[in-house]
Design an enzyme around this catalytic site. Sequence first.
Site, short mmCIF file in Angstrom:
data_model
loop_
_atom_site.label_atom_id
_atom_site.label_comp_id
_atom_site.label_asym_id
_atom_site.label_seq_id
_atom_site.Cartn_x
_atom_site.Cartn_y
_atom_site.Cartn_z
N GLY A 1 -8.67 4.93 -2.14
CA GLY A 1 -9.99 5.43 -2.55
C GLY A 1 -10.38 4.99 -3.95
N LYS B 1 0.89 -1.17 0.00
CA LYS B 1 0.00 0.00 0.00
C LYS B 1 0.92 1.21 0.00
CE LYS B 1 -4.04 2.14 1.15
NZ LYS B 1 -5.39 1.99 0.58
N GLU C 1 -2.14 -1.92 -3.75
CA GLU C 1 -3.48 -1.36 -3.51
C GLU C 1 -3.42 0.15 -3.69
OE1 GLU C 1 -5.42 -2.00 0.35
OE2 GLU C 1 -6.91 -0.47 -0.17
N1 LIG Z 1 -17.16 -9.62 0.14
C1 LIG Z 1 -17.35 -9.00 1.32
N2 LIG Z 1 -18.17 -9.55 2.23
C2 LIG Z 1 -18.39 -8.94 3.41
N3 LIG Z 1 -17.86 -7.78 3.78
C3 LIG Z 1 -17.02 -7.18 2.92
C4 LIG Z 1 -16.71 -7.76 1.65
N4 LIG Z 1 -15.85 -6.93 1.02
C5 LIG Z 1 -15.62 -5.91 1.86
N5 LIG Z 1 -16.32 -6.04 3.00
C6 LIG Z 1 -16.42 -5.08 4.12
O1 LIG Z 1 -16.14 -3.81 3.64
C7 LIG Z 1 -15.10 -3.22 4.40
C8 LIG Z 1 -14.23 -2.37 3.50
O2 LIG Z 1 -13.44 -3.24 2.70
P1 LIG Z 1 -11.95 -2.84 2.32
O3 LIG Z 1 -11.36 -3.99 1.61
O4 LIG Z 1 -11.25 -2.33 3.52
O5 LIG Z 1 -12.26 -1.63 1.31
P2 LIG Z 1 -11.26 -0.57 0.63
O6 LIG Z 1 -9.89 -1.12 0.77
O7 LIG Z 1 -11.72 -0.45 -0.79
O8 LIG Z 1 -11.46 0.72 1.37
C9 LIG Z 1 -14.37 -4.39 5.07
O9 LIG Z 1 -13.81 -4.00 6.28
C10 LIG Z 1 -15.48 -5.36 5.27
O10 LIG Z 1 -16.17 -5.06 6.47
MG LIG Z 2 -8.19 -0.30 1.63
#
Ligand SMILES: Nc1ncnc2c1ncn2[C@@H]1O[C@H](COP(=O)(O)OP(=O)(O)O)[C@@H](O)[C@H]1O
Ligand SMILES: [Mg+2]
Length: 224
Positions: free
Chosen positions: A114, A37, A111
């Site tokens: 946003g 990241k 990664e």
């Molecule tokens: N396939 C999934 N099933 C259930 N919860 C999910 C799934 N994908 C993401 N999440 C939820 O969404 C939140 C945000 O996901 P994350 O990967 O941290 O998003 P980003 O990195 O795009 O900000 C996770 O902490 C989790 O709670």
């Molecule tokens: Mg993230």
Amino acid sequence: MKGAFITATGTGVGKTWLASALATACVQRGKRVAAIKPIETGVDPDPLDALALARACGNESLAHAEGLYRAREPLAPCAIELRGGPGVGSLRAITKRIRELGKDADYTIVEGVGGVLVPLDRERTIADLAAQLDLQTVLVARNALGVLSYTLTAVEALRRRKVSVRAIVLNHVERGSRDDLSRTSNADVLASYLPRIPILRVPRVQSPNGMVDAATELFNTLKI
Ligand SMILES: Nc1ncnc2c1ncn2[C@@H]1O[C@H](COP(=O)(O)OP(=O)(O)O)[C@@H](O)[C@H]1O
Ligand SMILES: [Mg+2]
């Protein structure tokens, strides 16, 4: 450098979970992976996304490597700089650092931050970093009502910056969206607008480990 750049239609749509699962899928195949990241904000005090990625590839020190952008406030880097905080500096330097960190790895998974046009400074967005890195770009989107426009907008924005999307991942993030009728047709509609881009669906899961099968399918689709 072989690997994937994981971007999204926005924040909180599953980039970290998918990138972690992709790293795990690679490790399970006996590959060496660097999941990075490079730009993380909201680091207070730990870079949580970077740590999740680093743990998935079995190398926690990656999260704390020098030369990566870290800022405490949960804002876009451009907003942080406007408030007197650190600037992201040159994209060339960030790219060089990512290459160094991934030099012993078979695959480098990066990664973004946003959505695709998050402003890094007054001129450049995360899409410009994607263009510099020249990895296989994966676009993650929430499989929910509204995703058609979000996804088509993101793909166009990336294309304008000479970044082609190699796969779209429709992720079932929302709880209790059983009534969201769009979930049954989103993939088909996107496929008719974007016939050359593979579209994968990820079910709702309990943890990134629950996504490893989907990530393995993504790995095979990308041929990284
Ligand atoms: N396939 C999934 N099933 C259930 N919860 C999910 C799934 N994908 C993401 N999440 C939820 O969404 C939140 C945000 O996901 P994350 O990967 O941290 O998003 P980003 O990195 O795009 O900000 C996770 O902490 C989790 O709670
Ligand atoms: Mg993230």
